[in-house]
Write a protein that holds these residues in place. Structure first.
Motif, PDB file in Angstrom:
ATOM      1  N   VAL A   1       0.889  -1.161   0.000  1.00  0.00           N
ATOM      2  CA  VAL A   1       0.000   0.000   0.000  1.00  0.00           C
ATOM      3  C   VAL A   1       0.926   1.208   0.000  1.00  0.00           C
ATOM      4  O   VAL A   1       1.588   1.484   0.989  1.00  0.00           O
ATOM      5  CB  VAL A   1      -0.919   0.019   1.244  1.00  0.00           C
ATOM      6  N   HIS A   2       0.982   1.924  -1.141  1.00  0.00           N
ATOM      7  CA  HIS A   2       2.030   2.926  -1.301  1.00  0.00           C
ATOM      8  C   HIS A   2       1.568   4.378  -1.290  1.00  0.00           C
ATOM      9  O   HIS A   2       2.364   5.262  -1.070  1.00  0.00           O
ATOM     10  CB  HIS A   2       2.795   2.668  -2.601  1.00  0.00           C
ATOM     11  N   GLY A   3       0.319   4.653  -1.547  1.00  0.00           N
ATOM     12  CA  GLY A   3      -0.117   6.038  -1.629  1.00  0.00           C
ATOM     13  C   GLY A   3      -0.966   6.458  -0.450  1.00  0.00           C
ATOM     14  O   GLY A   3      -1.756   5.676   0.068  1.00  0.00           O
ATOM     15  N   MET A   4      -0.775   7.707  -0.039  1.00  0.00           N
ATOM     16  CA  MET A   4      -1.623   8.274   1.008  1.00  0.00           C
ATOM     17  C   MET A   4      -1.550   9.789   0.930  1.00  0.00           C
ATOM     18  O   MET A   4      -0.595  10.343   0.409  1.00  0.00           O
ATOM     19  CB  MET A   4      -1.223   7.783   2.405  1.00  0.00           C
ATOM     20  N   THR A   5      -2.569  10.422   1.420  1.00  0.00           N
ATOM     21  CA  THR A   5      -2.581  11.870   1.579  1.00  0.00           C
ATOM     22  C   THR A   5      -2.522  12.144   3.073  1.00  0.00           C
ATOM     23  O   THR A   5      -3.250  11.519   3.853  1.00  0.00           O
ATOM     24  CB  THR A   5      -3.867  12.482   0.986  1.00  0.00           C
ATOM     25  N   VAL A   6      -1.649  13.061   3.477  1.00  0.00           N
ATOM     26  CA  VAL A   6      -1.454  13.365   4.892  1.00  0.00           C
ATOM     27  C   VAL A   6      -1.829  14.823   5.134  1.00  0.00           C
ATOM     28  O   VAL A   6      -1.373  15.714   4.428  1.00  0.00           O
ATOM     29  CB  VAL A   6       0.015  13.125   5.311  1.00  0.00           C
ATOM     30  N   MET A   7      -2.676  15.052   6.136  1.00  0.00           N
ATOM     31  CA  MET A   7      -3.094  16.395   6.507  1.00  0.00           C
ATOM     32  C   MET A   7      -2.871  16.612   7.996  1.00  0.00           C
ATOM     33  O   MET A   7      -3.134  15.708   8.788  1.00  0.00           O
ATOM     34  CB  MET A   7      -4.584  16.585   6.198  1.00  0.00           C
ATOM     35  N   GLU A   8      -2.400  17.793   8.356  1.00  0.00           N
ATOM     36  CA  GLU A   8      -2.294  18.151   9.770  1.00  0.00           C
ATOM     37  C   GLU A   8      -3.654  18.635  10.224  1.00  0.00           C
ATOM     38  O   GLU A   8      -4.243  19.523   9.601  1.00  0.00           O
ATOM     39  CB  GLU A   8      -1.242  19.237   9.967  1.00  0.00           C
ATOM     40  N   VAL A   9      -4.163  18.031  11.290  1.00  0.00           N
ATOM     41  CA  VAL A   9      -5.474  18.395  11.821  1.00  0.00           C
ATOM     42  C   VAL A   9      -5.368  18.571  13.332  1.00  0.00           C
ATOM     43  O   VAL A   9      -4.346  18.251  13.939  1.00  0.00           O
ATOM     44  CB  VAL A   9      -6.542  17.326  11.476  1.00  0.00           C
ATOM     45  N   GLN A  10      -6.434  19.081  13.933  1.00  0.00           N
ATOM     46  CA  GLN A  10      -6.523  19.190  15.384  1.00  0.00           C
ATOM     47  C   GLN A  10      -7.870  18.653  15.813  1.00  0.00           C
ATOM     48  O   GLN A  10      -8.852  18.759  15.085  1.00  0.00           O
ATOM     49  CB  GLN A  10      -6.415  20.650  15.828  1.00  0.00           C
ATOM     50  N   GLY A  11      -7.914  18.071  16.985  1.00  0.00           N
ATOM     51  CA  GLY A  11      -9.185  17.566  17.465  1.00  0.00           C
ATOM     52  C   GLY A  11      -9.100  17.136  18.915  1.00  0.00           C
ATOM     53  O   GLY A  11      -8.057  17.251  19.551  1.00  0.00           O
ATOM     54  N   PHE A  12     -10.229  16.657  19.406  1.00  0.00           N
ATOM     55  CA  PHE A  12     -10.258  16.106  20.753  1.00  0.00           C
ATOM     56  C   PHE A  12     -11.341  15.061  20.822  1.00  0.00           C
ATOM     57  O   PHE A  12     -12.272  15.051  20.038  1.00  0.00           O
ATOM     58  CB  PHE A  12     -10.467  17.190  21.822  1.00  0.00           C
ATOM     59  N   GLY A  13     -11.174  14.180  21.747  1.00  0.00           N
ATOM     60  CA  GLY A  13     -12.150  13.136  22.027  1.00  0.00           C
ATOM     61  C   GLY A  13     -12.071  12.871  23.514  1.00  0.00           C
ATOM     62  O   GLY A  13     -12.124  13.793  24.322  1.00  0.00           O
TER      63      GLY A  13
END
Length: 112
Positions: A25-37
């Motif tokens: 599995v070679h492809g991915m898109t990476v995004m910086e996010v913020q959150g809480f749970g």
């Protein structure tokens, strides 16, 4: 095909990427996010002042996989992204109807 939307800790990215690479599995898109749970946030000190950091920095990975790769990919992501503490993240699995590779015009699994 399935889309895996993964929320992970930033320091786990290279480990997850390497493990998925070994699964072909070679492809991915990476995004910086913020959150809480359940993690809720934490209190920090800056120049003597205390403040609450409610949102935690995370990474969101969007990964397309063939149907026959889904179970193993989820297992590998869980094993490599897990620390055992609140805030380790989540994996969301959704169906993908079609994919088009813009450069070649490939569709479906050939476009992954």
């Amino acid at each position: 095909m399935k889309k895996l939307e993964c929320i992970i800790r930033p320091h786990k990215l290279q480990e997850v990427r390497g493990a998925l690479d070994r699964l072909d599995v070679h492809g991915m898109t990476v995004m910086e996010v913020q959150g809480f749970g359940r993690q809720k946030g934490h209190t920090e000190r800056y120049r003597g002042a205390e403040y609450k950091a409610e949102f935690q920095p995370k990474l969101k990975l969007d990964i397309l996989v063939r149907d026959d790769q889904v179970a193993e990919a989820i297992k590998v992501i869980q094993e490599t992204a897990r620390t055992g503490s609140f805030g380790d993240g989540k994996v969301f699995v959704t169906n993908v109807e079609d994919v088009l590779r813009i450069r070649t015009g490939d569709r479906g699994e050939q476009a992954i």
